[in-house]
Design a protein around this motif. Structure first.
Motif, PDB file in Angstrom:
ATOM      1  N   LYS A 121       0.811  -1.219   0.000  1.00 47.34           N
ATOM      2  CA  LYS A 121       0.000   0.000   0.000  1.00 47.34           C
ATOM      3  C   LYS A 121       0.846   1.272   0.000  1.00 47.34           C
ATOM      4  N   ALA A 122       2.121   1.156  -0.289  1.00 45.98           N
ATOM      5  CA  ALA A 122       2.995   2.324  -0.219  1.00 45.98           C
ATOM      6  C   ALA A 122       2.514   3.464  -1.110  1.00 45.98           C
ATOM      7  N   ASN A 123       2.009   3.136  -2.299  1.00 45.72           N
ATOM      8  CA  ASN A 123       1.590   4.176  -3.239  1.00 45.72           C
ATOM      9  C   ASN A 123       0.097   4.459  -3.200  1.00 45.72           C
ATOM     10  N   SER A 124      -0.614   3.820  -2.270  1.00 41.20           N
ATOM     11  CA  SER A 124      -2.056   4.066  -2.125  1.00 41.20           C
ATOM     12  C   SER A 124      -2.285   5.307  -1.265  1.00 41.20           C
ATOM     13  N   TYR A 125      -3.446   5.931  -1.464  1.00 41.77           N
ATOM     14  CA  TYR A 125      -3.821   7.105  -0.679  1.00 41.77           C
ATOM     15  C   TYR A 125      -4.813   6.694   0.412  1.00 41.77           C
ATOM     16  N   PRO A 126      -4.867   7.454   1.514  1.00 37.45           N
ATOM     17  CA  PRO A 126      -5.750   7.078   2.626  1.00 37.45           C
ATOM     18  C   PRO A 126      -7.191   6.799   2.210  1.00 37.45           C
ATOM     19  N   ALA A 127      -7.716   7.566   1.258  1.00 35.01           N
ATOM     20  CA  ALA A 127      -9.104   7.368   0.834  1.00 35.01           C
ATOM     21  C   ALA A 127      -9.327   6.006   0.188  1.00 35.01           C
ATOM     22  N   GLN A 128      -8.257   5.360  -0.234  1.00 31.56           N
ATOM     23  CA  GLN A 128      -8.368   4.043  -0.864  1.00 31.56           C
ATOM     24  C   GLN A 128      -8.275   2.898   0.155  1.00 31.56           C
ATOM     25  N   LEU A 129      -8.090   3.237   1.428  1.00 26.13           N
ATOM     26  CA  LEU A 129      -7.882   2.244   2.467  1.00 26.13           C
ATOM     27  C   LEU A 129      -9.091   2.132   3.381  1.00 26.13           C
ATOM     28  N   SER A 130      -9.229   0.978   4.013  1.00 24.00           N
ATOM     29  CA  SER A 130     -10.243   0.812   5.058  1.00 24.00           C
ATOM     30  C   SER A 130      -9.789   1.535   6.322  1.00 24.00           C
ATOM     31  N   GLY A 131     -10.695   1.648   7.289  1.00 29.04           N
ATOM     32  CA  GLY A 131     -10.344   2.302   8.548  1.00 29.04           C
ATOM     33  C   GLY A 131      -9.205   1.592   9.261  1.00 29.04           C
ATOM     34  N   GLY A 132      -9.254   0.255   9.278  1.00 31.27           N
ATOM     35  CA  GLY A 132      -8.186  -0.492   9.916  1.00 31.27           C
ATOM     36  C   GLY A 132      -6.850  -0.309   9.232  1.00 31.27           C
ATOM     37  N   GLN A 133      -6.862  -0.241   7.902  1.00 30.88           N
ATOM     38  CA  GLN A 133      -5.618  -0.019   7.161  1.00 30.88           C
ATOM     39  C   GLN A 133      -5.076   1.380   7.424  1.00 30.88           C
ATOM     40  N   GLN A 134      -5.964   2.360   7.487  1.00 29.34           N
ATOM     41  CA  GLN A 134      -5.515   3.718   7.797  1.00 29.34           C
ATOM     42  C   GLN A 134      -4.859   3.776   9.176  1.00 29.34           C
ATOM     43  N   GLN A 135      -5.434   3.058  10.151  1.00 28.39           N
ATOM     44  CA  GLN A 135      -4.836   3.076  11.482  1.00 28.39           C
ATOM     45  C   GLN A 135      -3.483   2.372  11.485  1.00 28.39           C
ATOM     46  N   ARG A 136      -3.326   1.346  10.660  1.00 28.68           N
ATOM     47  CA  ARG A 136      -2.029   0.688  10.541  1.00 28.68           C
ATOM     48  C   ARG A 136      -0.977   1.647   9.984  1.00 28.68           C
ATOM     49  N   VAL A 137      -1.371   2.449   8.988  1.00 26.72           N
ATOM     50  CA  VAL A 137      -0.446   3.451   8.446  1.00 26.72           C
ATOM     51  C   VAL A 137      -0.102   4.476   9.530  1.00 26.72           C
ATOM     52  N   ALA A 138      -1.103   4.869  10.313  1.00 25.46           N
ATOM     53  CA  ALA A 138      -0.858   5.823  11.400  1.00 25.46           C
ATOM     54  C   ALA A 138       0.108   5.242  12.432  1.00 25.46           C
ATOM     55  N   ILE A 139      -0.011   3.947  12.705  1.00 27.26           N
ATOM     56  CA  ILE A 139       0.925   3.297  13.633  1.00 27.26           C
ATOM     57  C   ILE A 139       2.332   3.289  13.042  1.00 27.26           C
ATOM     58  N   ALA A 140       2.440   2.966  11.755  1.00 28.99           N
ATOM     59  CA  ALA A 140       3.754   2.991  11.100  1.00 28.99           C
ATOM     60  C   ALA A 140       4.365   4.379  11.183  1.00 28.99           C
ATOM     61  N   ARG A 141       3.566   5.406  10.933  1.00 23.99           N
ATOM     62  CA  ARG A 141       4.063   6.781  11.017  1.00 23.99           C
ATOM     63  C   ARG A 141       4.529   7.107  12.438  1.00 23.99           C
ATOM     64  N   ALA A 142       3.755   6.656  13.444  1.00 22.70           N
ATOM     65  CA  ALA A 142       4.117   6.922  14.836  1.00 22.70           C
ATOM     66  C   ALA A 142       5.422   6.239  15.231  1.00 22.70           C
ATOM     67  N   LEU A 143       5.747   5.131  14.551  1.00 18.51           N
ATOM     68  CA  LEU A 143       6.969   4.391  14.882  1.00 18.51           C
ATOM     69  C   LEU A 143       8.192   4.876  14.099  1.00 18.51           C
ATOM     70  N   ALA A 144       7.983   5.822  13.199  1.00 17.33           N
ATOM     71  CA  ALA A 144       9.045   6.216  12.269  1.00 17.33           C
ATOM     72  C   ALA A 144      10.308   6.699  12.978  1.00 17.33           C
ATOM     73  N   THR A 145      10.151   7.447  14.058  1.00 16.58           N
ATOM     74  CA  THR A 145      11.307   8.027  14.742  1.00 16.58           C
ATOM     75  C   THR A 145      11.828   7.137  15.867  1.00 16.58           C
ATOM     76  N   ASP A 146      11.428   5.861  15.840  1.00 19.29           N
ATOM     77  CA  ASP A 146      11.871   4.895  16.852  1.00 19.29           C
ATOM     78  C   ASP A 146      11.579   5.399  18.267  1.00 19.29           C
ATOM     79  N   PRO A 147      10.304   5.665  18.569  1.00 15.05           N
ATOM     80  CA  PRO A 147       9.952   6.263  19.866  1.00 15.05           C
ATOM     81  C   PRO A 147      10.085   5.269  21.016  1.00 15.05           C
ATOM     82  N   LYS A 148      10.107   5.822  22.232  1.00 14.75           N
ATOM     83  CA  LYS A 148      10.130   4.994  23.438  1.00 14.75           C
ATOM     84  C   LYS A 148       8.727   4.816  24.013  1.00 14.75           C
ATOM     85  N   VAL A 149       7.813   5.728  23.641  1.00 14.75           N
ATOM     86  CA  VAL A 149       6.451   5.703  24.188  1.00 14.75           C
ATOM     87  C   VAL A 149       5.458   5.921  23.057  1.00 14.75           C
TER      88      VAL A 149
END
Length: 343
Positions: free
Chosen positions: A133-161
């Protein structure tokens, strides 16, 4: 480790000051999946916004790894937010950017070179099981897929929390379970500390190891999820854990011999206690209300029982039921001369 010490937050309104949080004291250990639960207006979202300094506390401290976040400069707070990231109920993806670009955003702000950022984003999309789904846009995704992308984004900077503010409230039960499983796997693989803000007890029971219950901006109960579920002490907790139990006790007449039998283990919950007590003690208890649920590999629940006869029968019933492993017995209706809880 995150410590909240005497944390309070007030807002000024046209009707005067409103206390959203009052003297909150909590400790979240590294690697915890910590649930904070309460009804609407309890102060949950304000609390999570204080943890990452989107709201400055009116009083008290947020201490992370020994540092008081309230003393940080604006630049230091921005740097801290790379290590304390957040996912939301509404996903908050940029609709005009594809999934890869959304995941790359925090890395771009951190001035990570583009090629390195894209490689990191692709790996994170694999982690959340969306490599295609790298080249897909959010509108093309289900709610669960959008939240997965949001989780990936949140992990991008290798957070501790990772802060989850009602992150599954907009999802159906099946998708909620999948997202919670993903968060649990990430916690287990990386050791990231997760704080889950929710009004759904089912979310807490599925992935959290500790929980705090908020009511009117105050922590009314806190502890291990198994302990809180098996023996909720505060009324707000009982209403959240077993709403049927709270309703049942509103309908019990004064003077009725009533006990609450709380199960905190699978073996105990499956034992035919009442039938055995009827045979052994000749006490035929009536079930007023009952509910059970699973937490991990254990079953938890309660039964509200009416005990026939007088104080002697009640005492015998309590003694008999209390002999079982992983069972707590509480007397909820007092007699004039004696009463209270029997543990």
């Amino acid at each position: 480790m995150i410590e909240l010490k005497n944390l309070s937050k007030s807002f000024m309104t046209s009707d005067g000051p409103v206390d959203a949080l009052r003297h909150v004291n909590l400790t979240v250990q590294d690697g915890d999946i910590y649930g904070i639960i309460g009804m609407s207006g309890a102060g949950k979202s304000t609390l999570v916004r204080c943890i990452n300094m989107l709201e400055r506390p009116s009083e008290g401290s947020v201490i992370m790894d020994g540092r008081d976040l309230g003393t940080l400069s604006k630049d230091e707070v921005r740097s801290m937010r790379q290590k304390v990231t957040m996912i939301f109920q509404g996903f908050n993806l940029l609709m005009q950017k594809n999934c890869l670009q959304n995941v790359c955003l925090p890395l771009k702000w951190a001035k990570v070179p583009r090629k390195e950022a894209e490689e990191r984003a692709i790996e994170l999309l694999k982690t959340v099981e969306l490599p295609d789904k790298a080249n897909s846009y959010p509108a093309q995704l289900s709610g669960g897929q959008q939240q997965r992308v949001a989780i990936a984004r949140a992990l991008a900077t290798d957070p501790k929390v990772l802060l989850c503010d009602e992150a599954t409230s907009a999802l159906d039960p099946k998708t909620t379970h999948q997202i919670l499983e993903l968060i649990r796997e990430i916690n287990q693989k990386t050791g990231i500390t997760v704080i889950v803000i929710t009004h759904q007890m089912s979310v807490v029971q599925e992935i959290c190891n500790r929980v705090a219950i908020l009511e009117n901006g105050t922590v009314v109960e806190e502890g291990e999820v198994s302990a809180v579920f098996s023996n909720p002490k505060a009324e707000a907790t009982r209403n959240l854990v077993y709403p049927e139990m709270a309703q049942a006790y509103q309908n019990i007449g004064r003077g009725t011999q009533t006990v609450r039998v709380i199960f905190n283990g699978a073996e105990a919950a499956r034992t035919p206690l009442l039938a055995q007590m009827a045979m052994d003690e000749h006490i035929a208890a009536s079930i007023l209300a009952a509910s059970t649920r699973s937490v991990g590999d254990k079953a938890y629940g309660y039964m509200n029982l009416e005990i026939p006869g007088g104080p002697d029968e009640l005492a015998r019933a309590v003694k008999y039921l209390s002999r079982m492993d992983n069972v707590t017995v509480q007397v909820d209706v007092e007699y004039p001369a004696k009463g209270g809880d029997v543990q």
